[in-house]
Design an enzyme around this catalytic site. Structure first.
Site, mmCIF file in Angstrom:
data_model
loop_
_atom_site.group_PDB
_atom_site.id
_atom_site.type_symbol
_atom_site.label_atom_id
_atom_site.label_comp_id
_atom_site.label_asym_id
_atom_site.label_seq_id
_atom_site.Cartn_x
_atom_site.Cartn_y
_atom_site.Cartn_z
ATOM 1 N N ASP A 3 1.011 -1.324 -0.004
ATOM 2 C CA ASP A 3 -0.058 0.198 0.144
ATOM 3 C C ASP A 3 0.494 1.015 0.177
ATOM 4 O OD1 ASP A 3 -2.268 1.742 -0.220
ATOM 5 O OD2 ASP A 3 -3.309 0.075 1.666
ATOM 6 N N HIS A 5 -13.900 -1.645 -7.206
ATOM 7 C CA HIS A 5 -14.602 -0.870 -6.755
ATOM 8 C C HIS A 5 -14.844 1.190 -6.592
ATOM 9 C CE1 HIS A 5 -16.409 -1.148 -2.333
ATOM 10 N NE2 HIS A 5 -14.913 -0.650 -2.143
#
EC number: 2.1.1.-
Length: 387
Positions: A252, A294
């Site tokens: 990340d 998403h």
């Protein structure tokens, strides 16, 4: 018997609340209720819902839920003395919130906690409310003007969407979050809130046969790479179940990482920007993306998928997309609202099976199988491989 105008179609009664865990309540009240209060204003009886959500936000800012839990029963006068707010304002706010079981009025101006009060007193839930009010609500409020200006088309540019229109910024939503330390803290607390009462994908996806069996025994080879994995909840859960399975890599942006504590010796942190950089860990058995795609329009998703695909080994590596799988017909309310919320936040989308097939094909990946969660309206796994 429901009282008229107490919103029985949306608000669970105490017997239902008592039968659910507090984590389920977090899902019901943080996701379903506040978003529906903005999106689903369809009838005159729905008018008070935005007012209820606003009152909950003010109560959070004043710490009312925490004080009610810690000092119950407590009067509006005592709450005013503790918080510095006007007693009359506190009474008016809690009077409304009590109609939706956010608190219980045991006598005039005296308040006691309900299961919802206890949930709302949790810092991660408070963080979620603040985040929603800061970003999601303004984005949804700006929707009429945005769509009128953009010809009533879905946003396809993460730097020119509803959030950008509302907040007058050209940053993506995630860049905007990263630029505000307080918002970033709330976002990380909110996103770290876990799955609630829903089953983990480890409960229903065949980990043994699809990941562990046939995995390379070389300790330098990664077993699972969690792309955009934040605080590492998925890998921590995986390690607890399979403590000697293999190398686990958490990727990340540096700002999203947190101290892994006792798991820092078994989970390797690799700073990685999946939009701007090629996947640095090559040939892993599985690349996991949990609620990543998403958040993004199709063209961004293709870029993310192509970056992962470049590191995959054909015939060995798997791509596991842990995402919502929206039915072509008969979508549940939660999925439909999540779809609108993701569109508002960053131009994202909750996708159907056909949309997932198309997206994978655009990135040169082959769909292997859809794995459905046993939870109603729950997320599934879209399993894919490199062609």
């Amino acid at each position: 018997m429901p009282v008229e105008n107490e919103f029985p179609r949306e608000l669970p009664n105490h017997s239902l609340i008592s039968s659910k865990s507090q984590m389920t309540l977090q899902s019901i009240w943080l996701f379903r209720y506040p978003v529906s209060s903005i999106v689903c204003v369809q009838f005159p009886t729905d008018f008070p819902k935005p007012v209820l959500a606003l009152s909950a936000r003010i109560a959070i800012d004043l710490g009312l839920f925490t004080h009610i839990v810690q000092k119950c029963p407590i009067t509006s006068r005592s709450l005013a003395a503790i918080t510095g707010a006007e007693e009359l304002l506190i009474t008016r706010i809690l009077r409304l919130l009590s109609t939706a079981h956010f608190a219980e009025e045991t006598s005039t101006g005296t308040w006691a906690p309900t299961p919802i009060t206890k949930t709302m007193a949790k810092e991660e839930i408070a963080a979620g409310y603040r985040f929603i009010c800061h970003m999601v609500v303004p984005a949804l409020q700006s929707a009429p003007g945005y769509f009128q200006h953009h010809g009533y088309s879905c946003p396809t540019d993460a730097k020119d969407g509803l959030v950008q229109h509302a907040l007058q910024t050209k940053k993506t939503s995630f860049e905007y979050i990263m630029s505000d330390p307080h918002l970033l803290k709330d976002f990380n607390l909110f996103m770290g809130n876990g799955m609630g009462a829903r089953k983990s994908w480890l409960d229903w996806y065949p980990v043994q046969s699809n990941i562990l069996d046939g995995a390379d025994a070389d300790p330098d080879k990664a077993l699972i790479v969690d792309v955009g994995g934040g605080k590492g909840h998925d890998l921590i859960a995986f390690h607890k179940r399979y403590p000697n399975a293999g190398r686990l890599v958490l990727e990340d942006l540096p700002a999203a990482f947190d101290d892994l504590g006792q798991y820092s010796m078994v989970i390797e942190k690799v700073p990685h920007d999946f939009l701007a950089e090629a996947q640095p860990v090559k040939g892993a058995k599985a690349y996991l993306c949990h609620h990543i795609l998403h958040d993004w329009p199709d063209n961004y998703c293709v870029r993310i998928l192509e970056g992962i695909s470049s590191a995959m080994t054909p015939g060995y590596s798997k791509l596991l997309l842990h995402e919502g799988i929206v039915p072509e017909k008969g979508v549940c309310q939660f999925q439909a609202m999540s779809d609108i919320a993701t569109m508002a936040c960053n131009g994202g989308m909750e996708r159907t099976r056909e949309q997932w097939r198309t997206l994978l094909h655009m990135a040169g990946l082959q769909l292997i199988r859809f794995w459905n969660s046993p939870d109603e309206g729950g997320d599934g796994i879209i399993e894919a491989a490199k062609v």
